[in-house]
Design a protein around this motif. Structure first.
Motif, mmCIF file in Angstrom:
data_model
loop_
_atom_site.group_PDB
_atom_site.id
_atom_site.type_symbol
_atom_site.label_atom_id
_atom_site.label_comp_id
_atom_site.label_asym_id
_atom_site.label_seq_id
_atom_site.Cartn_x
_atom_site.Cartn_y
_atom_site.Cartn_z
ATOM 1 N N LEU A 1 6.285 -7.905 4.218
ATOM 2 C CA LEU A 1 5.272 -7.728 4.816
ATOM 3 C C LEU A 1 5.369 -9.219 5.204
ATOM 4 N N PRO A 2 4.903 -9.393 6.684
ATOM 5 C CA PRO A 2 3.685 -9.924 6.464
ATOM 6 C C PRO A 2 2.372 -10.616 5.425
ATOM 7 N N GLU A 3 2.655 -12.276 5.669
ATOM 8 C CA GLU A 3 0.908 -12.871 4.698
ATOM 9 C C GLU A 3 0.087 -12.494 5.775
ATOM 10 N N ALA B 1 4.377 -0.455 9.822
ATOM 11 C CA ALA B 1 3.686 1.012 8.636
ATOM 12 C C ALA B 1 2.769 0.280 7.881
ATOM 13 N N ASP B 2 2.167 -0.754 7.709
ATOM 14 C CA ASP B 2 1.227 -1.901 6.881
ATOM 15 C C ASP B 2 0.327 -2.070 8.118
ATOM 16 N N ALA B 3 0.440 -2.539 9.665
ATOM 17 C CA ALA B 3 -0.703 -2.427 10.055
ATOM 18 C C ALA B 3 -1.824 -0.943 10.096
ATOM 19 N N LYS B 4 -1.299 -0.019 10.152
ATOM 20 C CA LYS B 4 -2.106 1.196 10.441
ATOM 21 C C LYS B 4 -2.421 1.668 9.123
ATOM 22 N N GLN B 5 -2.512 0.812 7.732
ATOM 23 C CA GLN B 5 -3.142 1.466 6.182
ATOM 24 C C GLN B 5 -1.826 2.205 5.804
ATOM 25 N N GLY B 6 -0.314 2.200 6.196
ATOM 26 C CA GLY B 6 0.443 2.883 5.626
ATOM 27 C C GLY B 6 0.258 2.659 3.756
ATOM 28 N N GLU B 7 0.769 3.739 3.354
ATOM 29 C CA GLU B 7 0.578 3.233 1.855
ATOM 30 C C GLU B 7 2.463 3.754 0.766
ATOM 31 N N ASP B 8 2.109 3.133 0.192
ATOM 32 C CA ASP B 8 3.375 3.389 -0.827
ATOM 33 C C ASP B 8 4.809 3.255 -0.397
#
Length: 128
Positions: free
Chosen positions: A118-120, A18-25
């Motif tokens: 989350l990964p660095e 999710a973070d890799a695709k700019q998922g927020e919150d």
């Protein structure tokens, strides 16, 4: 009860995707107490329908690579609230407006929040 080790493993993979695709919150909840069918929820917001669908696709792809196939998917047609059921983990990817409207965090407020690792971020070679 607490979320299983498998649920935590799936959560880590899904959150990174999710973070890799700019998922927020990103918020993870341990729902193992009140829900016998799953251990954890991951809630993610996307800025628009395209972003919601990209986040959901990336999560599904990365969890499949990790050996976990989705049992059920809902909401891919509209791209407003995509639900991905992986057994021990259920992922809710919301359009930010829909997340505000449905307020799942408030509905499940008595459930413990799980830490999300989350990964660095990758560093530039010039920074090293």
């Amino acid at each position: 009860m607490t979320a299983s080790d498998n649920a935590r493993r799936l959560l880590k993979v899904a959150a990174a995707a999710a973070d890799a695709k700019q998922g927020e919150d990103l918020v993870a909840l341990d729902v193992s107490g009140p829900l016998p069918l799953t251990d954890a929820f991951l809630l993610v917001s996307g800025r628009n329908e395209r972003n919601v669908l990209a986040i959901a696709s990336e999560i599904e792809e990365k969890l499949l690579e990790a050996g976990q196939r989705a049992i059920r998917r809902e909401g891919r047609t509209e791209g407003r609230w995509v639900l991905l059921d992986f057994g021990d983990l259920v992922v809710h990817v919301f359009h930010e407006e829909d997340r505000t409207y449905y307020q799942l965090e408030r509905l499940w407020k008595d459930c413990p929040v799980l830490p999300i690792e989350l990964p660095e971020p990758a560093r530039n070679a010039s920074e090293a």
